[in-house]
Design a protein around this motif. Structure first.
Motif, PDB file in Angstrom:
ATOM      1  N   VAL A  92     -35.583   1.914  34.041  1.00  0.00           N
ATOM      2  CA  VAL A  92     -35.036   2.188  35.524  1.00  0.00           C
ATOM      3  C   VAL A  92     -33.502   2.758  35.318  1.00  0.00           C
ATOM      4  O   VAL A  92     -33.100   3.665  36.100  1.00  0.00           O
ATOM      5  N   ARG A  93     -32.766   2.676  34.190  1.00  0.00           N
ATOM      6  CA  ARG A  93     -31.638   3.191  33.875  1.00  0.00           C
ATOM      7  C   ARG A  93     -31.906   4.679  33.901  1.00  0.00           C
ATOM      8  O   ARG A  93     -30.938   5.479  34.334  1.00  0.00           O
ATOM      9  N   MET A  94     -32.929   5.231  33.046  1.00  0.00           N
ATOM     10  CA  MET A  94     -33.081   6.492  33.027  1.00  0.00           C
ATOM     11  C   MET A  94     -33.532   7.102  34.365  1.00  0.00           C
ATOM     12  O   MET A  94     -32.979   8.232  34.876  1.00  0.00           O
ATOM     13  N   ILE A  95     -34.185   6.663  35.236  1.00  0.00           N
ATOM     14  CA  ILE A  95     -34.542   7.070  36.399  1.00  0.00           C
ATOM     15  C   ILE A  95     -33.503   7.090  37.464  1.00  0.00           C
ATOM     16  O   ILE A  95     -33.188   8.344  38.195  1.00  0.00           O
ATOM     17  N   LYS A  96     -32.763   6.187  37.352  1.00  0.00           N
ATOM     18  CA  LYS A  96     -31.488   6.153  38.415  1.00  0.00           C
ATOM     19  C   LYS A  96     -30.583   7.182  37.948  1.00  0.00           C
ATOM     20  O   LYS A  96     -29.849   8.069  38.640  1.00  0.00           O
ATOM     21  N   ALA A  97     -30.355   7.131  36.507  1.00  0.00           N
ATOM     22  CA  ALA A  97     -29.325   8.447  36.226  1.00  0.00           C
ATOM     23  C   ALA A  97     -29.824   9.867  36.530  1.00  0.00           C
ATOM     24  O   ALA A  97     -29.095  10.815  36.825  1.00  0.00           O
ATOM     25  N   LEU A  98     -31.225  10.230  36.352  1.00  0.00           N
ATOM     26  CA  LEU A  98     -31.746  11.293  36.771  1.00  0.00           C
ATOM     27  C   LEU A  98     -31.631  11.610  38.378  1.00  0.00           C
ATOM     28  O   LEU A  98     -31.205  12.823  38.652  1.00  0.00           O
ATOM     29  N   ILE A  99     -31.897  10.559  39.117  1.00  0.00           N
ATOM     30  CA  ILE A  99     -31.585  10.771  40.660  1.00  0.00           C
ATOM     31  C   ILE A  99     -29.980  10.978  40.885  1.00  0.00           C
ATOM     32  O   ILE A  99     -29.885  12.246  41.517  1.00  0.00           O
ATOM     33  N   TRP A 100     -29.244  10.387  40.199  1.00  0.00           N
ATOM     34  CA  TRP A 100     -27.987  10.648  40.503  1.00  0.00           C
ATOM     35  C   TRP A 100     -27.315  12.089  40.062  1.00  0.00           C
ATOM     36  O   TRP A 100     -26.507  12.736  40.494  1.00  0.00           O
ATOM     37  N   LEU A 101     -27.989  12.373  38.915  1.00  0.00           N
ATOM     38  CA  LEU A 101     -27.567  13.791  38.266  1.00  0.00           C
ATOM     39  C   LEU A 101     -28.137  14.734  39.148  1.00  0.00           C
ATOM     40  O   LEU A 101     -27.089  15.842  39.423  1.00  0.00           O
ATOM     41  N   THR A 102     -29.294  14.500  39.621  1.00  0.00           N
ATOM     42  CA  THR A 102     -29.943  15.835  40.447  1.00  0.00           C
ATOM     43  C   THR A 102     -29.101  15.842  41.817  1.00  0.00           C
ATOM     44  O   THR A 102     -28.825  17.016  42.101  1.00  0.00           O
ATOM     45  N   ALA A 103     -28.718  14.756  42.488  1.00  0.00           N
ATOM     46  CA  ALA A 103     -27.693  14.650  43.661  1.00  0.00           C
ATOM     47  C   ALA A 103     -26.560  15.242  43.488  1.00  0.00           C
ATOM     48  O   ALA A 103     -25.882  15.819  44.483  1.00  0.00           O
ATOM     49  N   ASN A 104     -25.925  15.158  42.335  1.00  0.00           N
ATOM     50  CA  ASN A 104     -24.536  15.368  42.132  1.00  0.00           C
ATOM     51  C   ASN A 104     -24.215  16.446  41.332  1.00  0.00           C
ATOM     52  O   ASN A 104     -22.968  16.902  40.781  1.00  0.00           O
ATOM     53  N   PHE A 105     -25.248  17.031  40.736  1.00  0.00           N
ATOM     54  CA  PHE A 105     -25.199  18.201  39.462  1.00  0.00           C
ATOM     55  C   PHE A 105     -23.961  19.538  39.972  1.00  0.00           C
ATOM     56  O   PHE A 105     -23.169  19.884  39.213  1.00  0.00           O
ATOM     57  N   SER A 106     -24.282  19.738  41.091  1.00  0.00           N
ATOM     58  CA  SER A 106     -23.442  21.068  41.699  1.00  0.00           C
ATOM     59  C   SER A 106     -22.028  20.575  41.693  1.00  0.00           C
ATOM     60  O   SER A 106     -21.189  21.271  41.293  1.00  0.00           O
ATOM     61  N   LYS A 107     -21.718  19.306  42.127  1.00  0.00           N
ATOM     62  CA  LYS A 107     -20.071  19.247  42.184  1.00  0.00           C
ATOM     63  C   LYS A 107     -19.560  18.498  40.944  1.00  0.00           C
ATOM     64  O   LYS A 107     -18.573  18.917  40.800  1.00  0.00           O
ATOM     65  N   HIS A 108     -20.339  17.921  39.988  1.00  0.00           N
ATOM     66  CA  HIS A 108     -19.963  17.592  38.954  1.00  0.00           C
ATOM     67  C   HIS A 108     -20.508  18.044  37.519  1.00  0.00           C
ATOM     68  O   HIS A 108     -20.671  17.195  36.815  1.00  0.00           O
ATOM     69  N   SER A 109     -20.855  19.151  37.591  1.00  0.00           N
ATOM     70  CA  SER A 109     -21.964  19.390  36.581  1.00  0.00           C
ATOM     71  C   SER A 109     -21.428  19.132  35.157  1.00  0.00           C
ATOM     72  O   SER A 109     -21.891  18.898  34.103  1.00  0.00           O
ATOM     73  N   VAL A 110     -20.004  19.672  34.849  1.00  0.00           N
ATOM     74  CA  VAL A 110     -19.306  19.690  33.605  1.00  0.00           C
ATOM     75  C   VAL A 110     -19.342  18.439  33.030  1.00  0.00           C
ATOM     76  O   VAL A 110     -19.907  18.115  31.948  1.00  0.00           O
ATOM     77  N   PRO A 111     -18.703  17.189  33.725  1.00  0.00           N
ATOM     78  CA  PRO A 111     -18.589  16.034  33.025  1.00  0.00           C
ATOM     79  C   PRO A 111     -19.918  15.477  32.879  1.00  0.00           C
ATOM     80  O   PRO A 111     -20.081  14.549  31.783  1.00  0.00           O
ATOM     81  N   LEU A 112     -20.675  15.593  33.863  1.00  0.00           N
ATOM     82  CA  LEU A 112     -22.165  15.078  33.732  1.00  0.00           C
ATOM     83  C   LEU A 112     -22.842  15.552  32.369  1.00  0.00           C
ATOM     84  O   LEU A 112     -23.628  14.656  31.644  1.00  0.00           O
TER      85      LEU A 112
END
Length: 432
Positions: A70-90
């Motif tokens: 669950v931790r990995m799935i939620k991380a992947l969802i958040w990463l996909t949704a916010n990658f363009s805005k916060h790519s470097v720190p993520l």
């Protein structure tokens, strides 16, 4: 100024010194957010937490869901949704080559999410305890938060933590942090021994003296003397030795009532000791209490006992805030020559200091105070005066703002160490 506090639990009944700083800075017109590792004890919240609406400005970071999938799935969802805005720190938070287990476990990623969701740009990032200074420099390094990082060193972070992680545990922090504020001369010297030779100044924790009314202590009509300890029931507080000393006083037919305010993992063991010594009628463990109830107990007390010791794991006190509070209320002190306590209690003036774990010495000094109530007023007044002068949170918070301002002022960076030293030298020079 915009200020972020990085702490462990919040709110915390036992860490009013952090709360006093936060509310003091808000009163001085600054904006404060709180980033905490976990929720503290919300069953007994300090009134100021509600008064200043602090929970509305508190954000909790953790490693995410316990279930790995669950931790990995939620991380992947958040990463996909916010990658363009916060790519470097993520992306940086997932760099396991650089950050090891913190990246692999997604602990760093989930902390980054919380930081990015809120105001990640601050003037000051104020970290209480060394391990949270380490977190802050890591977060800043990956771009999840911005600001000058100040780390306050208290006690366990200079003892138990170093025993677990080694003398080099803070090397990265010393290199990347902007300023270090040990709460005592004792810890300043320890930091210097560890290689932190600059960007360092003593800044005490303090109390709101107006909340702790001074009263001249006088014996009760029936001659009973009330002794009090306010402390967590953990090894370094030395409560066992206080109980043993008071038991000796009771055995010598002195009219004593001993109240111990606080809770902790040693409660059952201490209750058993009280039973074994046969002093259950005179020695009471009343558990943790909100500040108004603590003040009520102190108002009915004559002597404060703080028998602190170095624990078997090497853990030590800083300068106990509870001791400042009792001294502000005019109680003479019996304590130990431990850590920064001699910087607060003037031996023979506001109380007495004895070696750690020395039950006979504790008994002797307590017996003297019980039998000589005529010295209580003078000792109590000396303690109040010392706390007002050197541990008054209003003065300390004003000094803290000046420290912040000098840290932020690029033009004064070269002279910052001298300026900070001037701010704090009064408390340094006054320490016995």
């Amino acid at each position: 100024m915009k200020i972020a506090f990085i702490v462990h639990p919040f709110p915390s009944v036992s860490e009013t010194f952090i709360l006093n700083q936060i509310t003091g800075l808000i009163e001085l017109g600054h904006e404060v957010d709180i980033y905490a590792h976990k929720v503290g004890n919300i069953s007994k919240i300090h009134p100021d937490v509600e008064k200043y609406h602090l929970l509305e400005h508190t954000y909790y970071y953790n490693k995410g869901p316990e279930n790995n999938v669950v931790r990995m799935i939620k991380a992947l969802i958040w990463l996909t949704a916010n990658f363009s805005k916060h790519s470097v720190p993520l992306i940086e938070s997932l760099n396991f080559f650089k950050y090891g287990i913190q990246a692999i476990s997604l602990q760093l990623f989930y902390a980054t999410i919380i930081l990015l969701k809120h105001k990640q740009n601050y003037d000051i990032i104020h970290c209480h305890f060394g391990p949270f200074g380490l977190k802050a420099v890591l977060w800043r390094q990956i771009g999840a938060i911005q600001g000058k990082i100040i780390t306050v060193f208290h006690g366990y972070d200079m003892t138990t933590y170093l025993k677990q992680h080694g003398e080099q545990a803070y090397d990265i922090l010393f290199n990347l942090g902007d300023l270090f504020l040990p709460i005592s001369q004792h810890w300043k010297q320890r930091l210097i021994e560890m290689g932190c030779t600059d960007k360092i100044a003593v800044h005490h924790m303090g109390i709101d003296c107006q909340r702790f009314a001074f009263a001249v202590r006088k014996p009760q009509p029936d001659g009973q003397v009330n002794i009090v300890t306010v402390a967590r029931l953990v090894e370094k507080k030395g409560v066992e030795y206080g109980i043993r000393a008071v038991a000796k006083l009771i055995a010598s037919n002195l009219n004593i009532q001993y109240t111990i305010v606080g809770n902790g993992y040693l409660r059952e063991k201490l209750q058993q000791l009280i039973k074994e010594l046969g002093v259950g009628d005179s020695v009471k463990l009343i558990g943790s209490q909100p500040q108004p109830e603590v003040i009520a107990v102190l108002n009915n007390s004559h002597i404060v006992l703080a028998p602190s010791v170095t624990s078997s794991t090497g853990d030590q006190e800083g300068i106990p805030v509870a001791l400042m509070e009792t001294m502000a209320m005019g109680l003479p002190v019996v304590s130990t020559q431990h850590s920064g306590i001699p910087e607060l209690v003037q031996d023979g003036i506001s109380g007495f200091l004895v070696p750690e774990r020395d039950v006979e010495a504790l008994t002797e000094k307590l017996s003297y105070l019980v039998k000589h109530p005529e010295v209580w007023p003078e000792m109590g007044a000396a303690g109040r005066s010392f706390v007002e002068k050197y541990y008054n949170i209003s003065k300390l918070n004003e000094e803290l703002v000046e420290i912040y301002q000098n840290l932020l002022d690029d033009s004064s960076n070269k002279s910052m160490s001298n300026t900070i030293s001037n701010i704090t030298c009064s408390s340094v020079d006054s320490s016995p």
